[in-house]
Design an enzyme around this catalytic site. Structure first.
Site, PDB file in Angstrom:
ATOM      1  N   CYS A  20       0.846  -1.196   0.007  1.00  0.00           N
ATOM      2  CA  CYS A  20      -0.102  -0.117  -0.087  1.00  0.00           C
ATOM      3  C   CYS A  20       0.760   1.360  -0.018  1.00  0.00           C
ATOM      4  O   CYS A  20       0.403   2.278  -0.593  1.00  0.00           O
ATOM      5  CB  CYS A  20      -1.028   0.139   1.302  1.00  0.00           C
ATOM      6  SG  CYS A  20      -0.194  -0.306   2.710  1.00  0.00           S
ATOM      7  N   HIS A  74      -1.397   0.758   7.475  1.00  0.00           N
ATOM      8  CA  HIS A  74      -2.151   0.803   6.046  1.00  0.00           C
ATOM      9  C   HIS A  74      -1.597   2.351   5.609  1.00  0.00           C
ATOM     10  O   HIS A  74      -1.342   3.031   6.388  1.00  0.00           O
ATOM     11  CB  HIS A  74      -3.688   0.620   6.293  1.00  0.00           C
ATOM     12  CG  HIS A  74      -4.161   0.643   5.002  1.00  0.00           C
ATOM     13  ND1 HIS A  74      -4.093  -0.073   4.086  1.00  0.00           N
ATOM     14  CD2 HIS A  74      -5.429   1.348   4.624  1.00  0.00           C
ATOM     15  CE1 HIS A  74      -4.818   0.297   2.838  1.00  0.00           C
ATOM     16  NE2 HIS A  74      -5.646   1.036   3.202  1.00  0.00           N
ATOM     17  N   ASP A  90      -8.529   5.116  -1.234  1.00  0.00           N
ATOM     18  CA  ASP A  90      -8.074   3.823  -0.760  1.00  0.00           C
ATOM     19  C   ASP A  90      -8.497   2.611  -1.993  1.00  0.00           C
ATOM     20  O   ASP A  90      -9.353   2.146  -2.068  1.00  0.00           O
ATOM     21  CB  ASP A  90      -8.506   3.532   0.473  1.00  0.00           C
ATOM     22  CG  ASP A  90      -8.046   2.353   1.369  1.00  0.00           C
ATOM     23  OD1 ASP A  90      -7.245   1.451   0.711  1.00  0.00           O
ATOM     24  OD2 ASP A  90      -8.477   2.176   2.603  1.00  0.00           O
TER      25      ASP A  90
END
Length: 205
Positions: A20, A74, A90
């Site tokens: 990520c 994250h 996201d």
């Protein structure tokens, strides 16, 4: 949201599962290349805590009806073009891409009140231009002791800055005064980036 097409479709974005931090770096790079005038309104946001155990809901990797998962950290992308307009991009959420800030935070993080202190979420918010310059990762955190990959890496070369080969830990760290950007608790994060039209009207009166 038709005027906020920084990324026309999620399919147009660079994405590799479990990377990520690199996915968001690539989003920042894409904005710099295609919409440079918007880069100053964009942020990379890391979510973690001291124990690296943060619950998030509405995640593609989540389980159950609520799609909850506990990550060590994250990262997501944020576009804040106006004081009362903030959008979250996201690549790992089951929510729309993008999603308005309030909806994203409400459904993804819910509240810390029902969680044990060791699961409280903290947020490191880094300006996109800073992230592009300072982030560096040789992907060592994704290798097993024998050198094999925990998850297959992106096909492009590692993202390396001019001064460091691996500083991912500085971004995941949630100690105030250490690392780039600013660190917020969940409530502070909301207070800084959620400004409803009603609140804005009151402030302007």
């Amino acid at each position: 949201m038709s005027t906020d097409f920084l990324f026309p479709k999620i399919a147009d974005c660079s994405y590799v599962s479990c990377y990520c931090e690199e996915n968001v770096w690539k989003l920042c790079e894409q904005v710099k290349r295609t919409r440079p005038e918007e880069l100053g309104k964009c942020y990379a946001v890391f979510v973690s805590n001291e124990g690296r155990t943060v619950p998030l809901w509405r995640q593609k990797a989540g389980r159950g009806d609520d799609q909850v998962v506990i990550w060590d950290y994250h990262v997501f992308f944020m576009h804040n073009p106006l004081p009362n307009r903030c959008l979250v991009f996201d690549l790992d959420t089951t929510l729309p891409f993008p999603t308005y800030f309030h909806k994203y935070v409400t459904e993804t993080f819910r509240s810390d009140l029902a969680l044990r202190p060791e699961h409280h979420r903290f947020f490191r918010v880094i300006p996109a231009d800073t992230y592009l310059i300072e982030f560096s990762s040789d992907r060592r955190h994704m290798r097993r002791p024998d050198g094999s990959w925990i998850k297959p890496p992106p096909s492009y070369p590692p993202i390396l800055s001019n001064t460091n080969t691996h500083c991912l830990g500085d971004f995941i760290c949630m100690s105030a005064g250490k690392g780039p950007g600013s660190v917020y608790s969940l409530s502070e994060f909301v207070q800084n980036f959620y400004k409803s039209a009603h609140v804005m009207a009151q402030q302007n009166n």
